[in-house]
Design a protein around this motif. Sequence first.
Motif, PDB file in Angstrom:
ATOM      1  N   THR A 109       0.814  -1.215   0.000  1.00  0.00           N
ATOM      2  CA  THR A 109       0.000   0.000   0.000  1.00  0.00           C
ATOM      3  C   THR A 109       0.846   1.263   0.000  1.00  0.00           C
ATOM      4  O   THR A 109       0.302   2.373  -0.024  1.00  0.00           O
ATOM      5  N   ALA A 110       2.164   1.137   0.034  1.00  0.00           N
ATOM      6  CA  ALA A 110       3.029   2.322   0.023  1.00  0.00           C
ATOM      7  C   ALA A 110       2.860   3.083  -1.286  1.00  0.00           C
ATOM      8  O   ALA A 110       2.808   2.484  -2.364  1.00  0.00           O
ATOM      9  N   PRO A 111       2.788   4.422  -1.211  1.00  0.00           N
ATOM     10  CA  PRO A 111       2.503   5.226  -2.415  1.00  0.00           C
ATOM     11  C   PRO A 111       3.738   5.698  -3.166  1.00  0.00           C
ATOM     12  O   PRO A 111       3.659   6.693  -3.899  1.00  0.00           O
ATOM     13  N   SER A 116      -0.314   3.938  -6.059  1.00  0.00           N
ATOM     14  CA  SER A 116       0.144   3.012  -5.019  1.00  0.00           C
ATOM     15  C   SER A 116       0.801   1.826  -5.701  1.00  0.00           C
ATOM     16  O   SER A 116       0.616   1.578  -6.901  1.00  0.00           O
ATOM     17  N   ARG A 117       1.576   1.102  -4.926  1.00  0.00           N
ATOM     18  CA  ARG A 117       2.199  -0.106  -5.467  1.00  0.00           C
ATOM     19  C   ARG A 117       1.144  -1.116  -5.914  1.00  0.00           C
ATOM     20  O   ARG A 117       1.318  -1.809  -6.926  1.00  0.00           O
ATOM     21  N   TYR A 237       3.889   3.598   5.122  1.00  0.00           N
ATOM     22  CA  TYR A 237       2.629   2.868   5.014  1.00  0.00           C
ATOM     23  C   TYR A 237       2.169   2.509   6.417  1.00  0.00           C
ATOM     24  O   TYR A 237       2.934   2.592   7.388  1.00  0.00           O
TER      25      TYR A 237
END
Length: 594
Positions: A109-111, A116-117, A237
């Motif tokens: 979920t890291a942007p 986002s991924r 995240y």
Amino acid sequence: MTGWLSSLLSVHVLRPHWLWALLALPLLGALWRARRRRENVWREAVDPHLLAHLLERAPGLRSNFFWIGLAWVLAVVALAGPSWRQTPQPLWQPQAPLVIALDLSQRITAPDLPPSRLLQARAKIDALLRQRNGGQVALVAYAGEAFTVAPLTEDVANLALFLDALAPDVMPVEGQRADKAIAWSVRLLRQGQFERGDILLLTDQADGDAQKAAATAAAQGFQVSVLGLGTAAGAPYRTGEGAIARANLDAASLRALASAGGGRYAPLSSDDGDLRRIGVLEPRQAQSGTSTEQTGGAWQDQGYWLLPPLMLLVLLAFRRGGALPVLLACALLPLAPAANAAGNDWWQRPDQQAHQRLQQGAQAYREGDFAAAEQAFRGTESAEGWYNLGNALAKQGQYGQAIAAYDRALQQRPGMEDAIANRAAVDAARKRQPPGGGASKPPQSPGQGQPPDDGQSPPQSGRDEGQSESAPPSPAESQRHPSESGQPSDQAPAKPPSSPSESKPDPEPPQDARAQQAADAAQRERMQQAMAQAGEQAGERGVEAEPANAAETQQQREQRQAVEAWLRRVPDDPGGLLKMKFRLEYERRLREGQ
């Protein structure tokens, strides 16, 4: 000369067991000798100068055993299938399958890959499924455990259905166990009876256990490649416990993982260059040692070259003067295909011609060419032909002729429910025409420029006894729509006369009852609109109709529409289904101690 000699030396027999029939030649010779001995009996009883005038020898082949034996040899060799040349033949080679393992831990979920991924990974998998050139594909999702989203299949569209449902919240346990994802992917490939295959991991980091699992997979013949998600700078995240952490792309660990698995590593890019560097767009060959040659040689049966001399020998066995007509017939054989191509109707019975016209009309009706359908249906003198002709005329707004066609269909089949219903609908549409105005034609009718029918075409009387009863019925569209029936859908049957004791007027219903009645009326109106829309959609689909729907009553149609409305209200949530599936699978593994 050398070419012919080499061809003869390279003769290959496709069906060698037919050569056993050559052993029958001694038997034929014995029969021939027996026949000759029977002729010698006359020589003992008749003087030689008179025997020539008493015995009549069969001319040609029947009087010489050499020609009989030669014809037998030619026939047997032709049946054996001699072949002296090969033609290129495409060879099927199995393609290595691909298992895609997606990391669905909270780190995805890291942007750092906007937005986002997760969204970038979904788009990349979708592009891979669309661009991959064949081969079976499976989809695995993993976090703390690995689970099968879709097993190995060649239907990549089935895998694409689950992409939007992939998210960290569908996983029953947190973690980032790439080693379990690799082991689970190997298990899927083994279950598919594959000795070689590709595994593609989409993640941002790998530990020592994952590298060991990749090495084990490579030793078993399965190549492990990695597609890196994220950037070196990373992004924050939120973990499953609500804490804030930072996710970075560890390219060094991913390269080591790909090296241990015998595959390649590439960071995720906006184009397909990463997929090409990894080499997953073109499937590898599934078996080791398979030649890269995609074509082989296939022996061609050349036995037909022996048929012309065999036919010439057989001509000698005909009666005197019969060889010339047979030769003329053989010369005219090449003209038969041209005559057949010029007119196939020469070789068809009347019922077959009628069936072919029904099929042509049905195809034109489905394509919306109602004028061509009308021309095709006009040549069929059957109940189905007249019924379909009525449908084609009604689609063009020629209501009078359509009613006449329905009448002809009912003359030949009085109990044809579709024809009765369609006639009533077309008659109601004709009566709704404005005085002196033209018939309103459907928007898809190709006859928009034709003058409207005056509706005065009288039905033809008398049953046509010449129609073909063996022609199968053509599928026809039922044009019965509730909106064209001229009656409201909620019309109740007439109430029977009440007795004198029941003649007292009912008290006025309370306000709540009136509100309930108004709600019921609104519901019936919505149901009527839904049925009318469904009927129009059924009319646009073509000439196919289900007899069960055509025989439905008003109440049965309302019940069916109500059931369909409730079914449409059932939520379609693939994410919830995956979440429930993974949770049950995880609980089963816990019970079994896996």
